[in-house]
Structure formats: C-alpha cells, structure tokens
Design an enzyme around this catalytic site. Structure first.
Site, mmCIF file in Angstrom:
data_model
loop_
_atom_site.group_PDB
_atom_site.id
_atom_site.type_symbol
_atom_site.label_atom_id
_atom_site.label_comp_id
_atom_site.label_asym_id
_atom_site.label_seq_id
_atom_site.Cartn_x
_atom_site.Cartn_y
_atom_site.Cartn_z
ATOM 1 C CG HIS A 23 65.075 86.709 39.764
ATOM 2 N ND1 HIS A 23 65.400 86.245 38.521
ATOM 3 C CD2 HIS A 23 64.006 87.531 39.566
ATOM 4 C CE1 HIS A 23 64.587 86.745 37.609
ATOM 5 N NE2 HIS A 23 63.725 87.543 38.225
ATOM 6 C CD GLU A 73 68.474 84.852 38.040
ATOM 7 O OE1 GLU A 73 67.340 84.342 38.082
ATOM 8 O OE2 GLU A 73 68.669 86.059 37.887
ATOM 9 N NE ARG A 77 63.876 87.457 32.943
ATOM 10 C CZ ARG A 77 62.929 87.783 33.819
ATOM 11 N NH1 ARG A 77 63.215 88.539 34.867
ATOM 12 N NH2 ARG A 77 61.686 87.353 33.665
HETATM 13 C C1 GLV Z 1 60.352 88.261 37.169
HETATM 14 O O1 GLV Z 1 61.524 88.390 36.993
HETATM 15 C C2 GLV Z 1 59.369 88.381 36.155
HETATM 16 O O2 GLV Z 1 59.715 88.431 34.957
HETATM 17 O O3 GLV Z 1 58.181 88.387 36.504
#
Ligand code: GLV
Length: 341
Positions: free
Chosen positions: A295, A276, A247
């Site tokens: 991401h 983001e 994260r």
């Molecule tokens: C992606 O970042 C997830 O947490 O699945």
C-alpha cells in the site's frame, strides 16, 4: 482581551502518527498537540478516550473510526482530518449526524498514485519483480534465453480503467503516452477525458472482455465491495493483467487466487489487500504471477509531505470555524454551520 489566536492555541488535537516535520510545525504553532508515538495504529479504546477530550483528530486510513468512536466524542470535538484521499475507515454518516467535519487530502497524490499504478502495470506485464527474484536467487543459468521469462507488451495495447476520476484520469494520460486504447467504466461519464484522451466509455462487461490491462480506481463502497468477483474475473482475457491500487476489498482475493492459478487471467499487481498488512501466508503471495506491494501508491517523499500539510491545514480551518478546503461530508454544514467565512 483574549484574541482568537490565543483561543486557537488552547485547542487540543490528537494525531495518530508522527507526521512529516512541516506538518508537525504547522500543528504545533496552532494547537496543543498530542501524538501517538508508535508506527502501529493506536487501539480503538485509546481513540475513544481521546475524542472525549480533544477538539480534533488527525488520522490515517488504518484507524477504524466507527460509530462507537464517533459517539464517544465530546461536544467540543469538531473534526477528523484524514491524511489520505480515501476515507472508508470513517463512519461518515455518524460523523455528519453529530456535526463532525471530516476532511481528506485529494489532488496532491493523484500523479504519484498514477505513477505507481502504471509502474505496477509495467512490472506485472514484464515480470520485473519475478525477474529480480530469479536473478538474486542464482537461478539465471542460460546466458540469453530466447523464451525465458516472456511477458506481455504494453505499448499499443488496450487498458480498461474502472473509475475514471482524478487518479483514473491520470493513469489514462500515462496510457495515452504508451499509445494504448483507453476504455473506461464509471458510474459517471467523464466527458473531458473522452475528448482529451480519447477514453471510450463502455459497460463494465465490455471493458473486462476487451482490456489487456484492467486497473481499478474506485473508492471502497458497499457497491464496490468485491466488484472483481469470480464472475467478472472470468470475463477477462486469459492474457490480461489486473492492477489494484484502490482498496483491497474491491477485489475478492479468493476468486483472484482461482483466476491466477486456473489461468482465467495472466497476472496481477496488488498494492492493496483485503486485510492490511496481508497475512504472510496469503496464498496469493506464493504466486510468481502476483506482484505485491505494501500500500505505497501515494508514497513519494514529496507527496506524503504534501498530504500531511494539507491535513494540518484542514484541521486549522476546522478549528478556526471555517469551512475546511477538503470537506467530504458537506451535509455537516447544516448540522454545524461554520462560524466564519
Ligand atoms: C491511500 O490509499 C489514500 O487513500 O490516500
């Protein structure tokens, strides 16, 4: 007589994004389904309205499901099924207090995410994205530059894994295949990984001082917010690379910018960002020693489908009154015990 299937069919759910077909089919065959049609996340005000009337919500990690949203939920509302393994966007405490089940999608994305973390590690080490930009921009003039765009070796180097859970361990398996020495730090010891992969548990400070590659695999918690701050970035080797697929807020981006421009570390690969989408003017994006991604670590076609199906199955279980397979707030069972085995 009304059978339980009919009752289930009357249940309404709200889905915050169109999911892959297989998951949508499963949902449509069980519930009355309403879907947010846009690619951008729905506004919070809409979520507040929806939870008043539906029985369950299927969410992505972009939705801020905070106390205000949870408090707005009507008495019929039973669960939030998140299509992600991380769930830091959901106020778990508030959900538990209200007897709302929260589920996630662990396991199915482990290898896909680890593949990407390793891809980013290799790309950062060998400047793959920068090389691509260089060639496409017509900057390649010298036929073969002995000292051109030199990178760092990966084979046989030391990897430092912060967070040796499912994904961290999967990264360690890849690192073992690259003949790397594996150091790890976590709040829990992972004895299985120690035995099977030769991973060595060390204090965070030691990991940062010794690793050539530091890769982060912790959830975002108050205790991991800005875990990589100035002080810790300064402990890293000048030749080291930092990889983050966990994260964004686990890394202090301002401190990272200093680290990269003042030469405290060599390069970084970031799939996740403090905000983001990250602002196109984020100064980190101007640096050649940053490899950026939007991401996508769990983003393979097969895995995203599996995650969505898993989330749909979790929702079916919740609304059938069973304990869903991937319940994250287990304490909720005391507030709202399951109706069925
Ligand atoms: C992606 O970042 C997830 O947490 O699945």
């Amino acid at each position: 007589m009304v059978n339980s299937l009919t009752l289930l069919n009357q249940r309404k759910i709200y889905v915050t994004r169109t999911l892959p077909e297989e998951a949508m089919k499963l949902l449509h065959s069980n519930f009355e389904v309403e879907v947010w049609p846009d690619e951008m996340p729905p506004p919070k005000s809409l979520l507040i309205e929806k939870v008043k009337e539906v029985d369950g919500l299927i969410s992505l990690l972009t939705e801020q499901i905070d106390e205000e949203v949870i408090k707005a939920a009507g008495p019929q509302f039973k669960g939030i099924s998140q299509v992600a393994v991380g769930f830091n966007n959901i106020d778990l405490k508030a959900a538990t207090k209200k007897g709302i089940y929260v589920t996630n999608t662990p396991g199915v994305l482990t290898d896909t995410t680890a593949d990407f973390a390793f891809a980013l590690l290799m790309a950062v080490a060998r400047r793959v994205a920068e090389a691509d930009r260089y060639v496409k921009a017509g900057k390649w003039k010298v036929p073969w530059g002995l000292m051109m765009m030199l990178g760092q070796d990966v084979w046989g180097k030391t990897i430092g894994i912060i967070g040796l859970g499912r994904i961290g361990s999967a990264v360690a398996r890849r690192a073992k295949g690259m003949n790397m020495k594996i150091l790890y730090y976590d709040v829990y010891r992972n004895e299985q990984a120690e035995t099977e992969l030769g991973a060595k548990y060390v204090p965070l400070e030691t990991l940062l001082k010794e690793a050539d590659f530091v890769t982060i695999h912790v959830p975002l918690l108050p205790s991991t917010y800005h875990l990589m701050n100035e002080e810790r970035l300064k402990m890293m080797k000048k030749t080291a690379c930092l990889i983050n697929t966990s994260r964004g807020p686990v890394v202090d981006e301002k401190a990272l910018y200093k680290a990269l421009t003042e030469g405290w570390i060599w390069a970084a690969g970031l799939d996740v960002w403090e905000n983001e989408p990250t602002d196109p003017d984020n100064p980190l994006l101007k640096l050649d020693n940053v490899t950026a991604a939007p991401h996508i670590a769990s983003g393979s076609i097969a895995t995203r489908t599996k995650m969505a199906v898993m989330a749909a199955e979790n929702m079916v279980a919740i609304l059938e009154g069973r304990v869903p397979p991937n319940l994250v707030n287990k304490e909720v069972l005391e507030v709202r015990p399951p109706e069925k085995e």
